[in-house]
Every structure is written in structure tokens, then in C-alpha cells.
Design a protein around this motif. Structure first.
Motif, mmCIF file in Angstrom:
data_model
loop_
_atom_site.group_PDB
_atom_site.id
_atom_site.type_symbol
_atom_site.label_atom_id
_atom_site.label_comp_id
_atom_site.label_asym_id
_atom_site.label_seq_id
_atom_site.Cartn_x
_atom_site.Cartn_y
_atom_site.Cartn_z
ATOM 1 N N ALA A 1 -49.097 -12.337 62.343
ATOM 2 C CA ALA A 1 -49.075 -11.561 61.092
ATOM 3 C C ALA A 1 -50.318 -10.666 60.968
ATOM 4 C CB ALA A 1 -48.989 -12.515 59.890
ATOM 5 N N ARG B 1 -53.245 -7.692 62.076
ATOM 6 C CA ARG B 1 -53.078 -6.256 62.367
ATOM 7 C C ARG B 1 -52.685 -6.038 63.825
ATOM 8 N NH1 ARG B 1 -58.074 -5.181 58.579
ATOM 9 N NH2 ARG B 1 -58.820 -6.840 59.925
ATOM 10 N N SER C 1 -49.323 -8.328 64.867
ATOM 11 C CA SER C 1 -48.022 -7.787 64.467
ATOM 12 C C SER C 1 -47.639 -6.585 65.338
ATOM 13 C CB SER C 1 -48.020 -7.421 62.977
ATOM 14 O OG SER C 1 -49.063 -6.532 62.702
ATOM 15 N N GLU D 1 -49.209 -18.597 63.490
ATOM 16 C CA GLU D 1 -50.151 -18.108 62.478
ATOM 17 C C GLU D 1 -51.046 -19.279 62.055
ATOM 18 O OE1 GLU D 1 -51.938 -16.229 60.848
ATOM 19 O OE2 GLU D 1 -51.242 -14.365 61.686
ATOM 20 N N HIS E 1 -50.677 -20.417 56.468
ATOM 21 C CA HIS E 1 -50.425 -18.983 56.282
ATOM 22 C C HIS E 1 -49.004 -18.817 55.743
ATOM 23 C CE1 HIS E 1 -49.874 -14.723 57.200
ATOM 24 N NE2 HIS E 1 -51.165 -14.635 57.450
ATOM 25 N N SER E 2 -48.786 -17.833 54.881
ATOM 26 C CA SER E 2 -47.463 -17.666 54.251
ATOM 27 C C SER E 2 -46.377 -17.332 55.282
ATOM 28 C CB SER E 2 -47.537 -16.579 53.183
ATOM 29 O OG SER E 2 -47.945 -15.373 53.785
ATOM 30 N N ALA E 3 -46.755 -16.844 56.469
ATOM 31 C CA ALA E 3 -45.746 -16.485 57.478
ATOM 32 C C ALA E 3 -45.192 -17.708 58.207
ATOM 33 C CB ALA E 3 -46.365 -15.527 58.504
ATOM 34 N N LYS F 1 -41.372 -18.839 58.668
ATOM 35 C CA LYS F 1 -40.457 -17.689 58.502
ATOM 36 C C LYS F 1 -40.001 -17.191 59.871
ATOM 37 C CE LYS F 1 -42.164 -15.945 54.142
ATOM 38 N NZ LYS F 1 -43.233 -15.148 53.556
ATOM 39 N N VAL G 1 -39.892 -14.682 62.752
ATOM 40 C CA VAL G 1 -40.941 -13.741 63.149
ATOM 41 C C VAL G 1 -40.487 -12.286 62.965
ATOM 42 C CG1 VAL G 1 -40.363 -13.749 65.618
ATOM 43 C CG2 VAL G 1 -42.670 -13.220 64.916
ATOM 44 N N VAL H 1 -41.150 -11.332 59.475
ATOM 45 C CA VAL H 1 -42.598 -11.117 59.270
ATOM 46 C C VAL H 1 -43.000 -9.737 59.802
ATOM 47 C CG1 VAL H 1 -44.905 -11.929 59.949
ATOM 48 C CG2 VAL H 1 -43.135 -13.592 59.335
ATOM 49 N N LEU H 2 -42.351 -9.332 60.909
ATOM 50 C CA LEU H 2 -42.694 -8.041 61.534
ATOM 51 C C LEU H 2 -41.917 -6.874 60.921
ATOM 52 C CD1 LEU H 2 -42.787 -9.157 65.294
ATOM 53 C CD2 LEU H 2 -44.724 -8.817 63.753
ATOM 54 N N VAL I 1 -42.079 -18.627 63.043
ATOM 55 C CA VAL I 1 -43.542 -18.622 63.209
ATOM 56 C C VAL I 1 -44.033 -20.056 63.058
ATOM 57 C CG1 VAL I 1 -45.744 -17.766 62.312
ATOM 58 C CG2 VAL I 1 -43.717 -16.286 62.244
#
Ligand code: NAP
Length: 264
Positions: free
Chosen positions: A10, A12, A15, A34, A38-40, A43, A45, A48-49, A58
Motif C-alpha cells: 500500500a 508509494r 503500490s 502490509e 494496516h487497513s489494507a 483486503k 490486493v 488496494v491498488l 494482503v
């Protein structure tokens, strides 16, 4: 098919790496992690992307994620990268590492962990910047004496260190080309007298500049300048994709972008 696992997906760089790997025909994104909590985490992936579901969750455990892959990519924190390196060393997985900011002790630990696997480790994965190091050295080898070298770097206002690591590496490349030591002067102020035997480095900080480096060779009656401008982080991610292709074919050992680009 190269099976890729991205740590810190997640982030910079993470991703960007995730998105590029999904686009490459010869690569499959088989795992992503992650930071725990982490909130991701948990979820898909792809969601998230921002590319729609891809059927991979993730995870927070790099050991579980790494099992599925041929190579683990880390652009995260030194501590998280050390965890990934230990796991890759144990499981025999290749690594591509772009994380910066290791202490000397962490760097030693990192190198120990990856000593038995192929690993590309580079503080700058941009193909253009690595080519600039090579060209700067070659230019000095041809010009030899009689040209004053000044390095000017420009970055965004949020950058915390100066001069940039890339500017320092450029000065090293120039010294290698000259084959002798020179004093490095950081900026000039006041009555500094005539220029001596030195390399000048100047750091500009303004707005949102991603990263610019100019190497100036000033002679009598002429001036040669080498310029590199990064316009986005994609340049680093695209270089790391080339490193993934290199590392899965390489034998155990620590490599950098010069190996990937065939400069050695
Ligand atoms: P970033 O946006 O902060 O991304 C780092 C990601 O790693 C974050 O999402 C972070 O989560 C996550 N993370 C932290 N601990 C983790 C753990 N234990 N497991 C999994 N993920 C974890 O930073 P960035 O701008 O992408 O940069 C990352 C690193 O790459 C930095 O060291 C930077 O200097 C370096 N970098 C290198 C190059 C190169 O060419 N070599 C280029 C650009 C950047 P949280 O945000 O929740 O902590």
C-alpha cells in the motif's frame, strides 16, 4: 512466469510495483503484505491498488506470503526489510530491495541474511540515474584535467537530507574517473577566494521537484553539462522490474543496478 511478492504493497513504491507487476506478461503477483494492523490487511490486493479484484489477499505475515513467490520486492522500512531478508534467506527466495536508511548495524545484518540468495539492492533503481553515474565517470576519464566539476541537485521542499545520496554517488563517480582524491565543497558563501582543486555540490530545495541532478564540467571556453530529471517515481519502479527479471536468473550474491544494466 516469475512469481512476485510485494512487501508494503500500500506504500508509494509498493503500490507502483504491485501495479507494474500485474501489467507485465512474464510476471504474476502472487503475494503482498502490509504492516500488521494496516487497513489494507485482509483486503484484495487489486482493490488496494485500485485495479479491481485479483483474488489475492494482503497479508501481514511476510513468511506466509514469501512461500508462494520466486522473488520478494521490498520498498518499506529497514526493520520490515530485515524481517523479509531473514525469511528469504531461510526459504531461499530472491530479493529486490530499494529500502534506504539502514544503520551500519542493520546493513550488516541485512547482508548476512541474504548472503545465500540472489539479491539486488540499490538506493536508486532509476535506469537513467545509474547511466548518469557511468557517463559522468567516463566523461571525466576523457576530459582529465582542466575542467571544474560542480554538481547541482534539486528536490522537493519535504526532503530531509542534503545533499542527495545520488549527488554524493555522482561525486564518487567523478573521483573514480579522475583517479585521485579531491576536496568536496558544499555550497559557497562569503569571500571564498579563487576556486581551488575541488568538487562543488549544491542542493536546491523547492516545491514539488521529484529529483534533478546536473553535473557541470566547466573548462576554459566551453562547458559540458549532464542532466537527469525524474518526473515521477515510476522511473524507480520500472528499474526495479528490470531487477526482478535479472535476479531470478542470477546465482546467490548481492547485486546492484550496475549488474542489472550490464555495466560490470
Ligand atoms: P511509504 O509510502 O511509506 O511505503 C512503505 C510501506 O511499507 C508503507 O505502506 C508502510 O506501512 C509499509 N510497511 C511498514 N512496515 C511494514 C511491515 N512490517 N510489513 C509490510 N509493510 C510495512 O514509502 P515509499 O516512499 O514507498 O518508500 C519506501 C522506501 O523505499 C524508503 O526507504 C525510500 O527511501 C525507498 N525508496 C527507494 C527508491 C529506490 O530507487 N531505491 C525509490 C523510492 C523510494 P505504513 O505506512 O502503515 O507504515
Amino acid at each position: 512466469m516469475i512469481r512476485v511478492v510485494v512487501q508494503g504493497v500500500a506504500g508509494r513504491m509498493g503500490s507502483l510495483m504491485g501495479r507494474l507487476v500485474l501489467q507485465e506478461d512474464d510476471m504474476a503477483l502472487v503475494g503482498a503484505t502490509e504492516r500488521p494492523e494496516h487497513s489494507a490487511v485482509g483486503k484484495d490486493v487489486g482493490e488496494v491498488l485500485g485495479v479491481g479484484k485479483v483474488g489475492i489477499e494482503v497479508e501481514e505475515d511476510i513468511r506466509e506470503a514469501a512461500r508462494e513467490g520466486d522473488v520478494v520486492v521490498a520498498f518499506t522500512t529497514p526493520q520490515a526489510t530485515l524481517e523479509a531478508a531473514e525469511v528469504c534467506g531461510e526459504l531461499g527466495k530472491a530479493m529486490v530491495v530499494g529500502t534506504t536508511g539502514f544503520t551500519d548495524g542493520q546493513l550488516e545484518e541485512f547482508k548476512r541474511s541474504v548472503s545465500r540468495v540472489p539479491c539486488v539492492f540499490s538506493p536508486n533503481f532509476s535506469v537513467g540515474v545509474n547511466l548518469l553515474f557511468k557517463v559522468a565517470q567516463e566523461v571525466v576519464e576523457v576530459l582529465k584535467e582542466g575542467y571544474d566539476v560542480e554538481i547541482i541537485e534539486a528536490h522537493h521542499r519535504f526532503k530531509k537530507d542534503a545533499p542527495s545520496g545520488t549527488a554524493k554517488r555522482l561525486a564518487e563517480a567523478v573521483l573514480r574517473g579522475l583517479g585521485r582524491e579531491l576536496r568536496v565543497v558544499h555550497g559557497r558563501e562569503g569571500v571564498v577566494g579563487e576556486r581551488g582543486e575541488e568538487i562543488g555540490i549544491h542542493a536546491v530545495r523547492a516545491g514539488d521537484i521529484v529529483g534533478e541532478h546536473i553535473v557541470m564540467f566547466g573548462g576554459m571556453g566551453e562547458r559540458l553539462e549532464l542532466v537527469h530529471r525524474a518526473s515521477s517515481r515510476e522511473a524507480f519502479a520500472r528499474g526495479a522490474v528490470r531487477a526482478i527479471r535479472f535476479v531470478v536468473k542470477a546465482g546467490p550474491g548481492l547485486y546492484d543496478m550496475w549488474d542489472v544494466l550490464g555495466f560490470r
